[in-house]
Design a protein around this motif. Structure first.
Motif, PDB file in Angstrom:
ATOM      1  N   UNK A 248      -4.141   6.807   8.137  1.00 32.74           N
ATOM      2  CA  UNK A 248      -4.164   5.345   8.093  1.00 32.74           C
ATOM      3  C   UNK A 248      -5.209   4.825   7.109  1.00 32.74           C
TER       4      UNK A 248
ATOM      5  N   UNK B 104       4.281 -10.703   7.761  1.00 37.04           N
ATOM      6  CA  UNK B 104       4.489  -9.514   6.939  1.00 37.04           C
ATOM      7  C   UNK B 104       5.544  -9.859   5.898  1.00 37.04           C
ATOM      8  N   UNK B 105       5.164  -9.863   4.648  1.00 36.24           N
ATOM      9  CA  UNK B 105       6.123 -10.177   3.592  1.00 36.24           C
ATOM     10  C   UNK B 105       6.495  -8.893   2.874  1.00 36.24           C
ATOM     11  N   UNK B 106       7.760  -8.548   2.919  1.00 32.78           N
ATOM     12  CA  UNK B 106       8.190  -7.342   2.214  1.00 32.78           C
ATOM     13  C   UNK B 106       9.326  -7.695   1.270  1.00 32.78           C
TER      14      UNK B 106
ATOM     15  N   UNK C  73       8.160   4.821  13.099  1.00 36.45           N
ATOM     16  CA  UNK C  73       8.151   4.403  14.505  1.00 36.45           C
ATOM     17  C   UNK C  73       9.402   4.839  15.246  1.00 36.45           C
TER      18      UNK C  73
ATOM     19  N   UNK D 261      -2.624  -5.152   5.838  1.00 40.79           N
ATOM     20  CA  UNK D 261      -1.249  -4.868   5.467  1.00 40.79           C
ATOM     21  C   UNK D 261      -0.706  -3.690   6.272  1.00 40.79           C
ATOM     22  N   UNK D 262      -1.572  -2.657   6.441  1.00 36.95           N
ATOM     23  CA  UNK D 262      -1.141  -1.451   7.143  1.00 36.95           C
ATOM     24  C   UNK D 262      -1.026  -1.708   8.641  1.00 36.95           C
ATOM     25  N   UNK D 263      -1.990  -2.478   9.181  1.00 34.33           N
ATOM     26  CA  UNK D 263      -1.944  -2.734  10.619  1.00 34.33           C
ATOM     27  C   UNK D 263      -0.725  -3.555  10.992  1.00 34.33           C
TER      28      UNK D 263
ATOM     29  N   UNK E  64     -11.483  -6.656   6.631  1.00 29.46           N
ATOM     30  CA  UNK E  64     -10.232  -6.606   7.386  1.00 29.46           C
ATOM     31  C   UNK E  64      -9.018  -6.612   6.456  1.00 29.46           C
ATOM     32  N   UNK E  65      -9.109  -7.445   5.398  1.00 27.75           N
ATOM     33  CA  UNK E  65      -7.979  -7.582   4.487  1.00 27.75           C
ATOM     34  C   UNK E  65      -7.545  -6.249   3.891  1.00 27.75           C
TER      35      UNK E  65
ATOM     36  N   UNK F 171     -13.519  -1.597   8.628  1.00 27.26           N
ATOM     37  CA  UNK F 171     -12.437  -2.553   8.868  1.00 27.26           C
ATOM     38  C   UNK F 171     -11.662  -2.201  10.134  1.00 27.26           C
TER      39      UNK F 171
ATOM     40  N   UNK G  27       6.711  -0.025   6.050  1.00 30.52           N
ATOM     41  CA  UNK G  27       6.689   1.146   6.910  1.00 30.52           C
ATOM     42  C   UNK G  27       7.711   2.204   6.563  1.00 30.52           C
TER      43      UNK G  27
ATOM     44  N   UNK H  53       3.540   0.682   2.967  1.00 31.40           N
ATOM     45  CA  UNK H  53       3.200  -0.393   3.880  1.00 31.40           C
ATOM     46  C   UNK H  53       3.294  -1.695   3.101  1.00 31.40           C
ATOM     47  N   UNK H  54       3.694  -2.825   3.706  1.00 33.39           N
ATOM     48  CA  UNK H  54       3.933  -3.048   5.129  1.00 33.39           C
ATOM     49  C   UNK H  54       5.351  -2.768   5.606  1.00 33.39           C
TER      50      UNK H  54
ATOM     51  N   UNK I 182       1.996  -3.721   9.281  1.00 35.78           N
ATOM     52  CA  UNK I 182       3.168  -2.891   9.027  1.00 35.78           C
ATOM     53  C   UNK I 182       3.478  -1.980  10.194  1.00 35.78           C
ATOM     54  N   UNK I 183       2.450  -1.627  10.965  1.00 31.05           N
ATOM     55  CA  UNK I 183       2.643  -0.728  12.099  1.00 31.05           C
ATOM     56  C   UNK I 183       3.310  -1.417  13.277  1.00 31.05           C
ATOM     57  N   UNK I 184       3.157  -2.725  13.384  1.00 29.44           N
ATOM     58  CA  UNK I 184       3.833  -3.429  14.479  1.00 29.44           C
ATOM     59  C   UNK I 184       4.378  -4.755  13.976  1.00 29.44           C
ATOM     60  N   UNK I 185       5.361  -4.700  13.051  1.00 34.78           N
ATOM     61  CA  UNK I 185       5.851  -5.923  12.401  1.00 34.78           C
ATOM     62  C   UNK I 185       6.493  -6.894  13.388  1.00 34.78           C
ATOM     63  N   UNK I 186       6.999  -6.358  14.529  1.00 33.35           N
ATOM     64  CA  UNK I 186       7.746  -7.242  15.430  1.00 33.35           C
ATOM     65  C   UNK I 186       6.892  -8.353  16.030  1.00 33.35           C
TER      66      UNK I 186
ATOM     67  N   UNK J 244      -7.146  -3.394   5.289  1.00 29.98           N
ATOM     68  CA  UNK J 244      -6.210  -2.606   6.084  1.00 29.98           C
ATOM     69  C   UNK J 244      -5.187  -3.478   6.799  1.00 29.98           C
TER      70      UNK J 244
ATOM     71  N   UNK K  23       0.842  -1.184   0.000  1.00 24.26           N
ATOM     72  CA  UNK K  23       0.000   0.000   0.000  1.00 24.26           C
ATOM     73  C   UNK K  23       0.883   1.242   0.000  1.00 24.26           C
TER      74      UNK K  23
END
Lengths: 597, 133
Positions: free
Chosen positions: A125, B68-70, A107, B23-25, B18-19, A136, A64, A61-62, B27-31, B21, A7
């Motif tokens: 977001x 998360x696949x980047x 972050x 990816x974005x969610x 859900x799908x 969602x 970041x 994203x993803x 991405x915000x906490x990949x750990x 967003x 994205x």
């Protein structure tokens, strides 16, 4: 549904759009199509990321990656390098000005580290023009929960327990306000959203409406359910065209999905929202003026009581809350009052959105827990003062607030602490000033604003503020006396005590707080006829340093009023009675021979 | 457009959406997820990294593994392309070389699911600049 692998989030707030983020979106889409990637990478225009200083922002994203100050012509490189080859475009990454390091990921940026985003949870977001994305993110789940699982009284109790206080500035407990409105019986009640954001330098409400309009609609419906109202009105200023556009789209979508209208979630509850436009008058942020303006009358305040909760719009019980207050409501319902009231300080719960402006490195929109100190906000999140200058003061609460100085830097920010320090929360504008700012001029700037914005109904505000402004002008011209200073203070107090509404009751605050904190500066203007910050033009004096002057005559030739005299190769002289302080001579002089005193 | 008539409708809709967003969610906490980086430089792409990445995204979703696949740039192991780096939450990242679709399947089944090591690991023998102090 196509499965996107990546994205690209592009900021679509007013600030970034002004820097061509529209064309960035267009170009990104075009480039992706050229490469046949339109089904793998989605481009989304979101609301404000908050980091306006470095806009326009593009976030990938993803992984970041956070690109700053992107230009439409950079898009080809982003697609070619990042999307196709997986290499970040180094030159577009954020560089920490202190540590001189590149930070690829938001972050790890100081600007975002200390923030907790509740009201701004979806800004930057989701796509604000797409209800699906809001759903969602648990959108309208809180409304569903209220309508099907909670009684109106339970909802009000939850809001009271959360400790949420009005974010428009007053800090009145929101749950209590709802409770009063619910207890006043009438055939019709109204829920009003105050989106008449008028403080100079404040743009949090606009950003919420632009970035997450459904959050406000959902909260208004929840409020309607709990106080027994079926009609919602958003009073928004016509100067916010983008927010209006997105609100209209949001209202249409919500109606289409059956989330506004009759029989919401299969219950008997009905609720609908309409927009009312204001012409951008500051006084219409005051709730009685706002209601009169919505009724088609002049935007003038009336004495309270009766409060709007008894007699508001069209004489019916009306609940008025501010945009940011509403934006907190769905989260409180979803996560519970006990989750919310653990954030913040004892008497101020939750977070607060601030708009950082002025002489600060990271101009932008932030959301921090109540109790964060000014030092953290200004020096850590805000990145300190521009150009390495010295911090002097920060004005909070806009024209109704006051300035806070170095000694307040470690005060935890909440409603009560700011009042104790002689300022107020206000709607959350923070204007940072450095050593070059003259505090008398700052007070004059705010008075100029209130004089302009006074509705003229009551004489203390209409005439008194004008007199205050004139006195300040005398001071900045070096023509005031010490007696004038005590008259100034006395008049401030009279205006505060006798004005009809909040505008006049608070408009002298910038003068009182600058007098309290920077008395020496006032005295310097009056006694020494000097402006310590060198801002007041009338008190400046241009002089030639004889040792540096070689008599080249350049300054005399450029002076538009002929104030400079002198023979060739002789020291020149500026006649202060003719000089208009335009600065042309300084620009021309190659020998640094002219100074401003 | 279907109207939302009950809370259950909304919940069902949220699941389906859900799908959008996800990816974005993540991405915000990949750990907190399995992070996989696929080396996507010219040599990687030429040896089939793109197919491997597509396979990973699809397979992980089908097998209900939150990941998360980047894509990333050249990892330097051009002799062993395609290369992927897998980092499970709280563990050190491991780099695998010569990853084709079959190998990728094995990595998911054995390493990601069961924690068993599989052939093809490239030992980490470099320092990154942050560690050199």
């Amino acid at each position: 549904m196509t499965k996107y692998k990546m994205h690209l989030l592009v900021c679509g707030g007013t600030g970034c759009r002004a820097s061509a983020s529209d064309s960035i979106v267009e170009n990104l889409k075009k480039e992706l199509e050229n490469k046949g990637l339109q089904d793998e990478v989605q481009v989304i225009m979101t609301g404000c990321f908050g980091f306006c200083e470095k806009g326009p922002i593009v976030k990938v994203s993803p992984d970041n990656t956070f690109y700053v100050q992107v230009k439409p012509e950079d898009t080809a490189e982003i697609i070619e390098e990042h999307i196709i080859k997986g290499r970040q475009v180094g030159r577009l990454l954020y560089k920490d000005p202190e540590k001189k390091e590149t930070v690829a990921d938001s972050k790890h940026m100081e600007f975002y580290k200390k923030q907790i985003r509740i009201a701004l949870r979806n800004c930057g977001f989701i796509d604000p023009e797409n209800l699906d994305e809001y759903i969602a993110r648990d959108g309208y789940a809180a409304l569903g929960k209220c309508l099907t699982e909670m009684k109106p009284q339970d909802v009000i109790k939850e809001i009271i327990d959360s400790g949420l206080r009005g974010r428009g500035g007053g800090g009145f407990p929101t749950g209590l306000k709802w409770d009063i409105a619910s207890k006043n019986h009438a055939d019709q009640k109204y829920v009003v959203c105050n989106a008449d954001e008028g403080d100079p330098g404040a743009f949090m409400d606009r950003s919420i409406l632009e970035g997450d309009p459904h959050a406000v609609l959902e909260a208004m419906a929840i409020c309607g359910y709990s106080i027994g109202a079926t009609k919602g009105l958003i009073y928004i200023r016509a100067e916010y065209p983008l927010a209006i556009k997105r609100l209209k789209i949001a209202i249409d979508q919500a109606r289409e999905y059956g989330l506004l209208g009759k029989n919401i979630f299969g219950t008997d509850f009905e609720f609908d929202v309409e927009l009312r436009y204001g012409a951008g008058a500051f006084v219409c942020g005051e709730e009685t003026s706002l209601i009169h303006s919505m009724e088609g009358l002049r935007g003038e305040p009336t004495i309270k009581p009766p409060f709007p909760a008894e007699k508001g719009y069209l004489g019916k019980p009306t609940n008025v809350n501010n945009v940011e207050t509403y934006a907190n409501i769905p989260v409180i319902i979803n996560k519970g009052a006990n989750w919310f009231n653990k954030i913040g300080t004892e008497k101020s719960k939750g977070t607060k959105v601030f708009a950082l402006a002025g002489k600060i490195n990271n101009v932008g929109l932030i959301e921090v827990p109540m109790g964060t100190t000014l030092r953290e906000v200004i020096f850590e999140i805000g990145g300190g003062i521009k150009d390495g200058k010295k911090f002097k003061a920060v004005q909070t609460g806009g024209p109704s607030g006051g300035c806070l100085t170095e000694k307040h830097l470690d005060t935890p920010i909440d409603f009560d602490n700011l009042i104790a320090a002689g300022s107020m929360m206000g709607s959350g504008g923070m204007i940072v000033m450095d050593e070059d700012d003259c505090m008398v001029s700052v007070a004059k700037f705010y008075l100029d604003f209130t004089v302009e914005e006074s509705c003229g109904k009551c004489s203390p505000c209409r005439i008194g503020n004008r007199r205050l402004y004139e006195l300040l002008e005398q001071i900045t011209k070096g023509k005031a006396t010490m007696e004038d200073l005590s008259r100034l203070r006395n008049m401030c107090n009279v205006i505060k005590d006798t004005s009809l509404c909040g505008l006049g009751q608070t408009s002298p605050n910038p003068i009182l707080s600058t007098m309290d904190n920077f008395w020496d500066e006032y005295v310097a203007h009056v006694i020494d006829h000097k402006c310590p910050a060198g801002q007041c033009k009338d008190l400046m004096k241009y002089e030639i340093i004889p040792e540096n002057c070689v008599g080249c005559t350049a300054c005399a030739r450029v002076c538009p009023v002929g104030a400079i005299t002198g023979e060739k190769k002789q020291t020149h002289y500026i006649d202060p009675s003719i000089c208009i302080k335009c600065g042309a001579c300084i620009e021309r002089c190659k020998f640094d021979a002219i100074i401003v005193k | 457009m279907t109207k939302i008539k009950t809370l259950a409708d909304l919940k069902k809709m949220k699941e389906e959406l859900q799908a959008k967003v996800d990816l974005r969610e993540k991405g915000d906490s990949p750990e907190s997820y399995v992070q996989i980086k696929v080396g996507m430089a010219t040599s990687g792409i030429a040896s089939g990294a793109k197919e491997v990445m597509d396979f990973l995204i699809e397979a992980l979703e089908k097998r209900n593994i939150e990941a998360v696949v980047t894509q990333t740039g050249d990892m330097g192991y051009c002799f062993a392309e395609p290369t992927i780096e897998v980092k499970k939450p709280g563990e050190e990242p491991i780099v695998f070389g010569y990853v084709d679709v079959k190998k990728a399947d094995e990595i998911i089944e054995k390493y990601i699911k069961l924690g068993e090591l599989v052939d093809g690991i490239i030992p980490v023998n470099y320092q990154i600049i942050d560690e050199k102090k």
